[in-house]
Design an enzyme around this catalytic site. Structure first.
Site, PDB file in Angstrom:
ATOM      1  N   GLU A 131       0.805  -1.248   0.000  1.00  0.00           N
ATOM      2  CA  GLU A 131       0.000   0.000   0.000  1.00  0.00           C
ATOM      3  C   GLU A 131       0.828   1.283   0.000  1.00  0.00           C
ATOM      4  OE1 GLU A 131      -2.751  -0.336   3.272  1.00  0.00           O
ATOM      5  OE2 GLU A 131      -3.730  -2.085   2.424  1.00  0.00           O
ATOM      6  N   ASN A 162       2.261  -5.194  -3.089  1.00  0.00           N
ATOM      7  CA  ASN A 162       0.870  -5.551  -2.788  1.00  0.00           C
ATOM      8  C   ASN A 162       0.038  -4.283  -2.564  1.00  0.00           C
ATOM      9  OD1 ASN A 162      -0.937  -7.839  -2.101  1.00  0.00           O
ATOM     10  ND2 ASN A 162      -0.932  -6.982  -0.017  1.00  0.00           N
ATOM     11  N   HIS A 195     -10.059  -6.348  -2.061  1.00  0.00           N
ATOM     12  CA  HIS A 195     -11.106  -5.997  -1.088  1.00  0.00           C
ATOM     13  C   HIS A 195     -12.206  -5.244  -1.844  1.00  0.00           C
ATOM     14  CE1 HIS A 195      -8.832  -7.245   2.387  1.00  0.00           C
ATOM     15  NE2 HIS A 195      -7.799  -6.513   2.022  1.00  0.00           N
ATOM     16  N   GLU A 245      -5.900 -10.854  -0.834  1.00  0.00           N
ATOM     17  CA  GLU A 245      -6.722 -10.558   0.362  1.00  0.00           C
ATOM     18  C   GLU A 245      -8.200 -10.450   0.001  1.00  0.00           C
ATOM     19  OE1 GLU A 245      -5.263  -7.163   2.549  1.00  0.00           O
ATOM     20  OE2 GLU A 245      -3.167  -7.670   2.187  1.00  0.00           O
ATOM     21  N   ASP A 288     -11.991 -10.290  -0.250  1.00  0.00           N
ATOM     22  CA  ASP A 288     -13.280 -10.396   0.433  1.00  0.00           C
ATOM     23  C   ASP A 288     -14.212  -9.382  -0.205  1.00  0.00           C
ATOM     24  OD1 ASP A 288     -12.306  -8.038   1.662  1.00  0.00           O
ATOM     25  OD2 ASP A 288     -12.209  -8.914   3.672  1.00  0.00           O
TER      26      ASP A 288
END
Ligand code: XIL
Length: 397
Positions: free
Chosen positions: A170, A216, A258, A289, A291
């Protein structure tokens, strides 16, 4: 006629048994892919299916299903928190490896690969570090050497045991940040300048010659305008292209994934296009990651199926988009969900105003949701010519 069909199915079972390593030679019944785990089905494509692991849940005696599902359904694991700097070095100079070591040992027992998360991030830093910088007792020269030391210490400890490291996480701003022109954001860029990104990859490589080194980030699932001033995917693409041109040892780009059902999100072709373009640079990719959360409206909280059903379906559809796109790109090595059950998901605790949840593939009682079935179907029905075995990359020097 029926007998012949059964025999044909039996032959298929025997033919695929070597690949899947899951059908006993003596199987009496035809091969039933729906009875296979995500990890077994992923293996047909060389794709690793992963989850973030919450160590508290893993160690909770009252949660046997958590441990079983981690073990049975996934072929790669990521520490949800215990490899972050604040967990590893809560006191300056004193590392506590216990939980991280335990995750690595559990993965080994389960025959799983480990995604290391994370070496450099602006969040979940130890207080001694952020306080020291804030009060001026740690200057920028010392900060740089502290970072180098940390990366070296952690990557060396797990040398040979980590498949993919999230080296930098990030680093890039979002269009809603100030200034809105995309830039290198956060603690490390503010104190060390953007050069820390290249440094981090070089230090990680020096400490671990075998791990695949990843950048990432979130909101890089698809390209937008193509203008790096407001298209985060383009900004990241240009960044990693620049790193490669300068000989920086980066092996891959992790797309966190996400998503939320209240947003527009993407279709499979847009996401596959982004993965193909990163792969075109010679990089691996991964979803790291995933979701897909939803608003927990009053109706959802009251159990109104008219409000719940569309959210579960929209969530499943987004898992499908990301997984299908990953399958379509042979350099997409793994598909990791950020927790697999709504019982232990970071979403309700983080996105609470307004409340959000329902983000994972199993409900709070460990029942598979539609998203789980959709992932399974994607893995079952994919194959050549458009879905091929994963490429096996060599770590870049
Ligand atoms: C989250 C964890 O899931 C939470 O338990 C923790 O409180 C905060 O961090 N992007 C990342 C992850 O790279 O490390 C974050 O994990 C979620 C967002």
């Amino acid at each position: 006629m029926i007998l012949r069909r059964w025999m044909a199915a039996g032959l298929v079972a025997v033919a695929t048994a070597g690949v899947l390593n899951a059908v006993p030679a003596t199987a009496q019944r035809p091969y039933d892919p729906t009875a296979q785990s995500l990890r077994a089905l992923g293996q047909r494509h060389g794709l690793y299916v992963g989850t973030a692991v919450d160590m508290a849940a893993l160690n909770d005696a009252a949660e046997p299903r958590y441990r079983e599902i981690v073990r049975d359904e996934f072929s790669t694991v990521t520490a949800e928190n215990v490899m972050k700097w604040e967990s590893l070095e809560p006191t300056r100079g004193t590392y506590d490896w216990s939980a991280a070591d335990e995750l690595v040992a559990t993965a080994r027992r389960n025959g799983q690969k480990v995604r290391g998360h994370v070496l450099v991030w602006h969040s979940q830093l130890p207080k001694w570090l952020t306080d020291g910088v804030a009060d001026g007792s740690i200057d920028n020269t010392e900060l740089r050497s502290i970072l180098r030391q940390h990366i070296t210490t952690v990557a060396s400890r797990y040398r040979g045991k980590i498949w993919q490291w999230d080296v930098v996480n990030e680093a890039v701003s979002d269009p809603w940040d100030t200034p809105s022109t995309l830039h290198y954001k956060g603690f490390w860029a503010e104190h060390l300048g953007p050069g820390y990104v290249a440094d981090a990859f070089r230090w990680a490589r020096a400490a671990d010659p075998t791990a695949l080194l990843f950048y990432n980030d979130y909101n890089i699932e698809a390209f937008g305008s193509g203008d790096p001033a407001n298209d985060k995917t383009q900004f990241v693409y240009d960044m990693v292209k620049g790193l490669l041109a300068r000989g920086v040892p980066i092996d891959g780009v992790g797309s966190q994934g996400h998503l939320g059902t209240q947003y527009g999100n993407y279709d499979t072709l847009q996401v596959a296009d982004a993965l193909h373009r990163f792969a075109g640079l010679g990089l691996s990719t991964a979803f790291t990651e995933v979701d897909v959360r939803s608003r927990l409206t009053d109706g959802v909280q009251a159990g109104d199926s008219e409000e719940i059903n569309p959210r579960l379906q929209a969530s499943a559809a987004n898992f499908h988009v990301l997984l299908q796109a990953c399958l379509a790109e042979p350099r997409c090595l793994s598909f990791t969900v950020w927790g697999f059950t709504d019982r232990h998901s970071w979403v309700p605790g983080t996105f609470d105003d307004p409340p959000q949840g329902l983000a994972t593939i199993y409900d709070e009682n460990y029942q598979p949701k539609r998203a789980y079935q959709v992932m399974k179907a994607d893995l079952i029905y994919a194959g050549p010519p458009y879905v091929r075995m994963r490429a096996t990359p060599k770590p870049r020097r």
